[in-house]
Design an enzyme around this catalytic site. Sequence first.
Site, mmCIF file in Angstrom:
data_model
loop_
_atom_site.group_PDB
_atom_site.id
_atom_site.type_symbol
_atom_site.label_atom_id
_atom_site.label_comp_id
_atom_site.label_asym_id
_atom_site.label_seq_id
_atom_site.Cartn_x
_atom_site.Cartn_y
_atom_site.Cartn_z
ATOM 1 N N VAL A 22 0.848 -1.210 0.000
ATOM 2 C CA VAL A 22 0.000 0.000 0.000
ATOM 3 C C VAL A 22 0.878 1.253 0.000
ATOM 4 O O VAL A 22 0.694 2.160 -0.807
ATOM 5 C CB VAL A 22 -0.940 0.012 1.229
ATOM 6 C CG1 VAL A 22 -1.690 1.339 1.321
ATOM 7 C CG2 VAL A 22 -1.930 -1.145 1.150
ATOM 8 N N LEU A 159 -6.734 -0.737 -3.597
ATOM 9 C CA LEU A 159 -5.785 -1.210 -4.611
ATOM 10 C C LEU A 159 -5.873 -2.721 -4.745
ATOM 11 O O LEU A 159 -5.937 -3.424 -3.748
ATOM 12 C CB LEU A 159 -4.349 -0.839 -4.193
ATOM 13 C CG LEU A 159 -4.082 0.621 -3.798
ATOM 14 C CD1 LEU A 159 -2.600 0.792 -3.455
ATOM 15 C CD2 LEU A 159 -4.503 1.561 -4.903
ATOM 16 N N GLY A 259 -13.364 -19.924 -9.660
ATOM 17 C CA GLY A 259 -11.967 -20.313 -9.403
ATOM 18 C C GLY A 259 -11.882 -21.235 -8.199
ATOM 19 O O GLY A 259 -12.891 -21.763 -7.734
ATOM 20 N N GLY A 263 -8.696 -15.524 -2.261
ATOM 21 C CA GLY A 263 -7.617 -15.519 -1.261
ATOM 22 C C GLY A 263 -6.884 -14.202 -1.312
ATOM 23 O O GLY A 263 -7.478 -13.171 -1.638
ATOM 24 N N CYS A 266 -5.929 -9.702 1.548
ATOM 25 C CA CYS A 266 -6.992 -8.776 1.966
ATOM 26 C C CYS A 266 -8.347 -9.421 2.189
ATOM 27 O O CYS A 266 -8.891 -9.359 3.289
ATOM 28 C CB CYS A 266 -7.108 -7.671 0.919
ATOM 29 S SG CYS A 266 -5.649 -6.645 0.893
ATOM 30 N N LYS A 327 -3.345 -15.157 -7.240
ATOM 31 C CA LYS A 327 -3.929 -14.798 -8.535
ATOM 32 C C LYS A 327 -2.772 -14.511 -9.474
ATOM 33 O O LYS A 327 -1.605 -14.401 -9.034
ATOM 34 C CB LYS A 327 -4.857 -13.592 -8.419
ATOM 35 C CG LYS A 327 -4.158 -12.294 -8.031
ATOM 36 C CD LYS A 327 -5.111 -11.127 -8.077
ATOM 37 C CE LYS A 327 -4.394 -9.818 -7.795
ATOM 38 N NZ LYS A 327 -5.273 -8.653 -7.945
ATOM 39 N N ARG A 334 0.349 -15.114 -0.125
ATOM 40 C CA ARG A 334 -0.347 -15.035 1.167
ATOM 41 C C ARG A 334 -1.807 -15.460 1.024
ATOM 42 O O ARG A 334 -2.495 -15.004 0.137
ATOM 43 C CB ARG A 334 -0.260 -13.596 1.716
ATOM 44 C CG ARG A 334 1.137 -13.199 2.184
ATOM 45 C CD ARG A 334 1.176 -11.753 2.629
ATOM 46 N NE ARG A 334 0.967 -10.854 1.497
ATOM 47 C CZ ARG A 334 0.876 -9.520 1.665
ATOM 48 N NH1 ARG A 334 0.927 -8.983 2.860
ATOM 49 N NH2 ARG A 334 0.716 -8.747 0.601
HETATM 50 C C1 UDX Z 1 -8.766 -6.984 -3.209
HETATM 51 C C2 UDX Z 1 -9.776 -5.929 -3.632
HETATM 52 O O1 UDX Z 1 -10.149 -6.158 -4.999
HETATM 53 C C3 UDX Z 1 -9.140 -4.540 -3.513
HETATM 54 O O2 UDX Z 1 -10.090 -3.550 -3.853
HETATM 55 C C4 UDX Z 1 -8.675 -4.339 -2.064
HETATM 56 O O3 UDX Z 1 -8.077 -3.059 -1.900
HETATM 57 C C5 UDX Z 1 -7.691 -5.428 -1.695
HETATM 58 O O4 UDX Z 1 -8.286 -6.730 -1.875
HETATM 59 P P1 UDX Z 1 -6.689 -8.211 -4.218
HETATM 60 O O5 UDX Z 1 -6.729 -8.970 -2.947
HETATM 61 O O6 UDX Z 1 -5.392 -7.668 -4.704
HETATM 62 O O7 UDX Z 1 -7.709 -6.935 -4.112
HETATM 63 O O8 UDX Z 1 -7.192 -9.187 -5.354
HETATM 64 P P2 UDX Z 1 -8.492 -9.310 -6.235
HETATM 65 O O9 UDX Z 1 -8.123 -9.024 -7.622
HETATM 66 O O10 UDX Z 1 -9.610 -8.585 -5.627
HETATM 67 O O11 UDX Z 1 -8.783 -10.918 -6.113
HETATM 68 C C6 UDX Z 1 -9.099 -11.397 -4.850
HETATM 69 C C7 UDX Z 1 -9.283 -12.915 -4.985
HETATM 70 O O12 UDX Z 1 -10.436 -13.191 -5.776
HETATM 71 C C8 UDX Z 1 -8.119 -13.618 -5.666
HETATM 72 O O13 UDX Z 1 -7.879 -14.845 -5.012
HETATM 73 C C9 UDX Z 1 -8.624 -13.854 -7.075
HETATM 74 O O14 UDX Z 1 -8.036 -14.999 -7.699
HETATM 75 C C10 UDX Z 1 -10.096 -14.086 -6.828
HETATM 76 N N1 UDX Z 1 -10.931 -13.773 -7.986
HETATM 77 C C11 UDX Z 1 -11.027 -12.484 -8.413
HETATM 78 C C12 UDX Z 1 -11.639 -14.811 -8.597
HETATM 79 O O15 UDX Z 1 -11.541 -15.972 -8.201
HETATM 80 N N2 UDX Z 1 -12.459 -14.499 -9.650
HETATM 81 C C13 UDX Z 1 -12.592 -13.222 -10.113
HETATM 82 O O16 UDX Z 1 -13.342 -13.018 -11.066
HETATM 83 C C14 UDX Z 1 -11.843 -12.188 -9.487
#
Ligand code: UDX
Length: 438
Positions: A22, A159, A259, A263, A266, A327, A334
């Site tokens: 961040v 973010l 998926g 995870g 956050c 992802k 993590r």
């Molecule tokens: C998330 C929030 O999107 C963001 O706004 C916040 O500030 C922090 O947490 P992030 O954890 O980086 O961001 O990842 P994100 O892209 O949101 O994906 C979260 C999880 O959902 C991942 O495990 C991803 O693989 C999964 N995911 C996301 C899916 O399984 N399918 C999707 O269509 C989108």
Amino acid sequence: MSPPANDHTNRQAVAVIGAGYVGLPTAATLAHFGHHVVLAEREQSKLAALRAGRMPIVEAGLDELVAGGVAAGNLHFTDSAVDAVAGAAFVFLCVPTPQSADGSADLSYVESAAKEIASSLEPGAIVVNKSTVPVGSANMVEQVIGRPDISVVSNPEFLREGTAVLDSLNPDRIVVGADDARAAAKVGELFSSTRAPLIVTDATTSETIKYASNAFLATKLSFVNALAGLCEEVGADARDVLLGLGYDKRIGFEFLRPGPGWGGSCLPKDTRALLHIASEAGYDFSLLAGAIASNDEQLSRVAAKVETACGGSADGATIAVWGLTFKANTDDRRDSPSLQIAHRLADLGATVQAFDPTVDAETDVPDLHDLQLQADPYAAVAGARVLVVLTEWDEFRWLDFSRVLAAMAEPNIVDARNLLDPAAVRRMGFSYTGIGRQ
Ligand code: UDX
């Protein structure tokens, strides 16, 4: 389209404490907007990397943004938070808020950072909580600092890892919350270059917006994954069902990809923290508890698919795993469902040959000792009974699947990201199991 750089109409002196996922994008973005930013990082290795122009985290465009800030004289690094706040009108706290054992957020880093800088803050400085902190934390920071001239403002970040620079320069909205609305509005003005909608509210509401956003995104995904499970049972194709949902503007196509479960650092932390906050407030947030439970079930569903593809048991099977990060386009493992499934298969007695583009098979990686790390995706499939795709790295789509077929002991694919074309791989002789696919 990125907002204009170096907009000097409202140039402010800003300190950012913590150069993590961040803090670093936040500092680089504020410098890009023309503010004078001093970023404090106490980890010497991270500091050395930054001073050498190397990024301690994988984020597209971050190196250019940081280099631009340094070149413009707007971005400086130090190992001392006390030095960073000297002369600063704004101080962003971007320190970790990890999950405690009971699910609540551990605020010890925020508390110690506030204590460390309290007496060095410029008169009238504004302290900004950027880290995700529980509802009511702004008051805690105000009490720790204990100075009536210092305001504390909540300014949550939204973010996504892998697109932090894009999200920082083009936010959907800026949320600021404080009991002192003037202080909140001043923090909002720091981001005026983005032209994003600005929500000025109280601290509790701002902190709640952050948790509610992540909890809603997690709940949407839990619904998508559960719907995919239903599609498998009724014989529908989840891809087309979700296409039919996504065209509804109220649903949209974002966050609609089934998926192995959600995870990362956050969503799991913030959903459990919000559940904890709700129960502390005497509110039964059963819907959110259900979304969390459903996500845990999704992980088990994917592991069961792999066991079925192994003929019923993973014990003694050689299984190829593609993808360990939570992802694609990040090196972060993590709370990664991909990694959790790989560990579970190893616990079931499988030999797990794992490849991830961000993991160097040659280095000793403590949390991966139960896996056999492979240098490339083809080495991972050698002699494997099943190949399971766990992270949606785009490169996996373009590999030579005739080479994969020749290397595997049996031609079974479990595609936990619906990344591959079922008809194409079936034509090559593979058995294919997707998520919600027929
Ligand atoms: C998330 C929030 O999107 C963001 O706004 C916040 O500030 C922090 O947490 P992030 O954890 O980086 O961001 O990842 P994100 O892209 O949101 O994906 C979260 C999880 O959902 C991942 O495990 C991803 O693989 C999964 N995911 C996301 C899916 O399984 N399918 C999707 O269509 C989108």
